[in-house]
Design a protein around this motif. Structure first.
Motif, mmCIF file in Angstrom:
data_model
loop_
_atom_site.group_PDB
_atom_site.id
_atom_site.type_symbol
_atom_site.label_atom_id
_atom_site.label_comp_id
_atom_site.label_asym_id
_atom_site.label_seq_id
_atom_site.Cartn_x
_atom_site.Cartn_y
_atom_site.Cartn_z
ATOM 1 N N HIS A 22 0.771 -1.739 0.219
ATOM 2 C CA HIS A 22 -0.035 -0.156 0.240
ATOM 3 C C HIS A 22 0.729 1.527 0.634
ATOM 4 O O HIS A 22 0.347 2.438 -0.297
ATOM 5 N N VAL A 23 2.535 0.830 -0.086
ATOM 6 C CA VAL A 23 3.023 2.111 0.550
ATOM 7 C C VAL A 23 3.171 2.905 -0.881
ATOM 8 O O VAL A 23 4.500 2.511 -1.630
ATOM 9 N N ASP A 24 2.392 4.107 -1.361
ATOM 10 C CA ASP A 24 3.050 4.991 -2.183
ATOM 11 C C ASP A 24 3.535 5.913 -1.329
ATOM 12 O O ASP A 24 3.153 6.561 -0.613
ATOM 13 N N ARG A 25 3.158 7.509 -2.352
ATOM 14 C CA ARG A 25 3.911 8.498 -1.864
ATOM 15 C C ARG A 25 2.729 9.306 -0.966
ATOM 16 O O ARG A 25 3.909 9.797 0.143
ATOM 17 N N ARG A 26 1.812 8.746 -1.571
ATOM 18 C CA ARG A 26 1.006 9.117 -0.678
ATOM 19 C C ARG A 26 0.959 8.879 0.907
ATOM 20 O O ARG A 26 0.906 9.551 1.725
ATOM 21 N N TYR A 27 0.892 7.580 0.815
ATOM 22 C CA TYR A 27 0.949 6.792 2.414
ATOM 23 C C TYR A 27 1.831 7.235 2.885
ATOM 24 O O TYR A 27 2.537 7.419 4.482
ATOM 25 N N LEU A 28 3.463 7.285 2.567
ATOM 26 C CA LEU A 28 4.775 6.959 3.077
ATOM 27 C C LEU A 28 4.635 8.917 3.561
ATOM 28 O O LEU A 28 4.848 8.615 4.645
ATOM 29 N N TRP A 29 4.295 9.755 2.768
ATOM 30 C CA TRP A 29 3.686 11.818 3.697
ATOM 31 C C TRP A 29 3.218 11.587 5.136
ATOM 32 O O TRP A 29 3.257 11.786 5.348
ATOM 33 N N ASN A 30 1.570 10.407 5.070
ATOM 34 C CA ASN A 30 1.376 10.558 5.750
ATOM 35 C C ASN A 30 1.801 9.727 7.369
ATOM 36 O O ASN A 30 1.211 10.201 7.874
ATOM 37 N N LEU A 240 4.789 2.954 12.667
ATOM 38 C CA LEU A 240 5.129 4.126 11.591
ATOM 39 C C LEU A 240 6.800 4.329 10.215
ATOM 40 O O LEU A 240 6.638 4.472 10.085
ATOM 41 N N GLU A 241 7.012 3.295 11.440
ATOM 42 C CA GLU A 241 9.288 3.408 10.613
ATOM 43 C C GLU A 241 8.131 1.964 9.400
ATOM 44 O O GLU A 241 8.859 2.026 8.523
ATOM 45 N N TYR A 242 8.223 1.546 9.814
ATOM 46 C CA TYR A 242 7.701 0.090 8.140
ATOM 47 C C TYR A 242 7.004 0.547 6.876
ATOM 48 O O TYR A 242 8.599 0.440 5.743
ATOM 49 N N PRO A 243 6.577 1.531 6.545
ATOM 50 C CA PRO A 243 6.648 1.925 5.341
ATOM 51 C C PRO A 243 7.416 2.343 4.599
ATOM 52 O O PRO A 243 8.146 2.704 3.762
ATOM 53 N N THR A 244 8.646 3.789 5.824
ATOM 54 C CA THR A 244 10.347 3.942 5.149
ATOM 55 C C THR A 244 10.696 2.550 4.756
ATOM 56 O O THR A 244 11.660 3.072 3.878
ATOM 57 N N ARG A 245 10.376 1.709 5.737
ATOM 58 C CA ARG A 245 11.740 0.937 5.724
ATOM 59 C C ARG A 245 11.582 0.268 4.436
ATOM 60 O O ARG A 245 12.265 0.037 3.502
ATOM 61 N N MET A 246 10.457 0.247 3.692
ATOM 62 C CA MET A 246 10.047 -0.733 3.078
ATOM 63 C C MET A 246 10.709 -0.004 1.960
ATOM 64 O O MET A 246 10.702 -0.773 0.683
ATOM 65 N N HIS A 247 9.946 1.316 1.557
ATOM 66 C CA HIS A 247 10.041 2.116 0.545
ATOM 67 C C HIS A 247 11.595 2.137 0.516
ATOM 68 O O HIS A 247 11.930 2.371 -1.052
ATOM 69 N N SER A 248 12.211 2.314 1.855
ATOM 70 C CA SER A 248 13.649 3.464 1.367
ATOM 71 C C SER A 248 14.155 2.152 1.447
ATOM 72 O O SER A 248 15.870 2.267 0.837
ATOM 73 N N ILE A 249 14.518 0.883 2.176
ATOM 74 C CA ILE A 249 15.387 0.260 2.001
ATOM 75 C C ILE A 249 14.898 -1.269 1.719
ATOM 76 O O ILE A 249 15.927 -1.928 0.560
ATOM 77 N N VAL A 250 14.202 -1.779 1.646
ATOM 78 C CA VAL A 250 13.705 -2.932 1.155
ATOM 79 C C VAL A 250 13.488 -2.892 -0.094
ATOM 80 O O VAL A 250 14.309 -4.167 -0.976
ATOM 81 N N CYS A 296 -2.684 4.692 13.529
ATOM 82 C CA CYS A 296 -3.237 3.594 12.805
ATOM 83 C C CYS A 296 -4.992 3.459 11.834
ATOM 84 O O CYS A 296 -4.792 3.372 10.934
ATOM 85 N N ALA A 297 -5.577 4.063 12.927
ATOM 86 C CA ALA A 297 -6.749 4.184 12.771
ATOM 87 C C ALA A 297 -7.058 5.493 11.500
ATOM 88 O O ALA A 297 -7.152 5.101 11.078
ATOM 89 N N SER A 298 -5.971 6.345 12.225
ATOM 90 C CA SER A 298 -5.818 7.286 10.792
ATOM 91 C C SER A 298 -5.377 7.508 9.011
ATOM 92 O O SER A 298 -5.947 7.567 8.338
ATOM 93 N N LEU A 299 -4.469 5.850 9.238
ATOM 94 C CA LEU A 299 -4.279 5.666 7.890
ATOM 95 C C LEU A 299 -5.113 4.832 7.143
ATOM 96 O O LEU A 299 -5.482 5.135 6.467
ATOM 97 N N VAL A 300 -5.787 4.183 8.786
ATOM 98 C CA VAL A 300 -7.208 3.367 7.326
ATOM 99 C C VAL A 300 -8.261 4.861 7.441
ATOM 100 O O VAL A 300 -8.587 3.826 5.813
#
Ligand SMILES: Cc1ncc(COP(=O)(O)O)c(C=O)c1O
Length: 434
Positions: A22-30, A240-250, A296-300
């Protein structure tokens, strides 16, 4: 040959199921924005707002928990199941589902699936009903609608609760196997279970909900929700670090020699929280309920606001695979029809595991934990899950041959085309061998 209007330069490598789908730029910035307001990690208004949104989408009384499995546990507790009561569930499900049953002393009874839908059938459920049966959990596997109308009728006749497990799908518009007055996904259950896990229909990184249509049960669940524990702020910070880790490392490291050691190290250092703990794979569940954190509710909420767009992307990619597969003679499931916002697109192929390994070398990662297992993932303890090998032959055969293609919101049509060409190559080879 590339299909028209597809831009190869926009292909984000790799092709995957699990690297933050689900991690696109919008999700990442959120998530980055949320990480700067730690006083809103645990408490805030988002849970209340999320419940209002869920009520609009799926009628009933929602209650929020830290995961789908905890939502299921709260529901099963509220149904006052006694030790030895049976709950029918399909083979080819996630181990956390029988774990929640065991946590309340209930017995999971595995009904066989229809290979064309990967779902329960009325007949397979009927064959499992005994005087001890209290509920049926009907899963819409990968977003393929289960026959809810027939199951509703059966449950009414036998006085059994029907629970729809909607971990893999949240419809943005009615989703029926046939035209009205047929019942659609989320319309037939006495209760619905939703998951907001990182790879699910919508993602809050973690989270879940139960929607109850029985006022007495709703009151019990509401009390459990009220007394559930808050998650610690540092746990939410780690989520909350998960999206950055997926996007920038994994994702950038996928396909390189550094990928395996770095991911291993990140897991060892607790930088990526596991989806399942070893205890869960061994067949037990932590019995304490936790609340859904505000962050998490805010992201949903953000995801639900763009649910039509998320599901449209899933529909576009699923339809692409469906049409391409029909044209090229892929061995597809007959239950997949046009316009379904699938969570993933399953195929049956010989040597599925060997093919996934081959694709890995091309930076295509199709291992999603739903391969080679009747109770998934394959590393879980089947005996402890209460499954006896040989009991559901259709499920066992299907699980051996399944190979699923990604349809998630960050998958592009160009990637789908690349993947489709790989499948075509296998099909040609098989045709030549025959
Ligand atoms: C079919 C099904 N139901 C329920 C769940 C539980 O969801 P969660 O991961 O949010 O606990 C899962 C999770 O994998 C699932 O696949």
């Amino acid at each position: 040959m590339k299909p028209p209007n597809l831009k190869p330069e926009t292909v984000p490598s790799p092709i995957h199921h699990t690297f933050g789908p689900h991690v696109d730029r919008r999700y990442l910035w959120n998530t980055i924005a949320l990480s700067y307001i730690p006083w809103r990690y645990v408490r805030g208004k988002s849970c209340h707002q999320l419940k209002q949104e869920l009520k609009k989408l799926l009628p009933g009384e929602p209650a929020l928990f830290a995961s789908g499995r905890e939502a299921l546990l709260a529901l099963l507790r509220s149904l006052d199941l006694r030790p030895g009561n049976e709950v029918i569930v399909q083979g080819y499900t996630c181990v956390v589902v029988p774990n929640a049953m065991h946590a309340v002393g209930a017995v999971p009874v595995y009904a066989d699936i229809d290979r064309d839908t990967l779902n329960l059938t009325k007949e397979s459920v009927e064959a499992c009903i005994t005087p001890r049966t209290k509920a049926v959990i009907c899963q819409h596997t990968f977003g393929i609608p289960a026959p809810v109308k027939e199951l509703r009728k059966l449950c009414n006749e036998r006085g059994i609760f029907l629970i729809e497990d909607m971990a893999h799908i949240i419809p943005d518009k009615p989703l029926r196997v046939s035209l009205p007055p047929s019942l659609g996904v989320g319309e037939a259950g006495d209760f619905l279970i939703l998951s907001f896990g990182r790879d699910k229909a919508v993602s809050g990184i973690e989270g879940g909900a139960v929607i109850s249509r029985d006022p007495a049960v709703s009151r019990k669940i509401a009390e459990m929700e009220r007394t559930a524990l808050h998650r610690k702020w540092w746990e939410v910070a780690r989520l909350l670090e998960y999206p950055t880790r997926m996007h920038s490392i994994v994702r950038p490291l996928a396909g390189t020699t550094l990928f395996k050691p770095v991911v291993w190290l990140m897991q060892k250092l607790g930088m990526i929280a596991p989806v399942l703990t070893q205890t869960e794979k061994d067949g037990s569940m932590y019995p304490i309920l936790r609340k859904l954190p505000n962050a998490c509710a805010s992201l949903v909420l953000g995801e639900l606001k763009r649910l039509p767009a998320i599901n449209d992307r899933r529909r576009t990619i699923s339809d692409f695979f469906l049409h391409h597969g029909r044209k090229h003679g892929w061995p597809m499931l007959n239950g997949i029809t046009q316009g379904l916002p699938l969570q993933k697109f399953p195929l049956f192929v010989g040597d599925a595991e060997k093919k996934r390994q081959m694709l890995k070398a091309m930076n295509i990662h199709l291992d999603d934990g739903w391969t080679g297992c009747v109770v998934c993932p394959a590393t879980c303890n089947l005996n402890n899950a209460g499954y006896r090998w040989g009991q559901d032959p259709e499920t066992e055969a299907a699980s051996e041959q399944i190979l699923s293609l990604p349809t998630h919101p960050t998958m592009t049509l160009y990637q789908a085309q690349v993947l489709a060409e790989k499948v075509d190559e296998w099909m040609k080879r098989i045709a030549v061998q025959e």
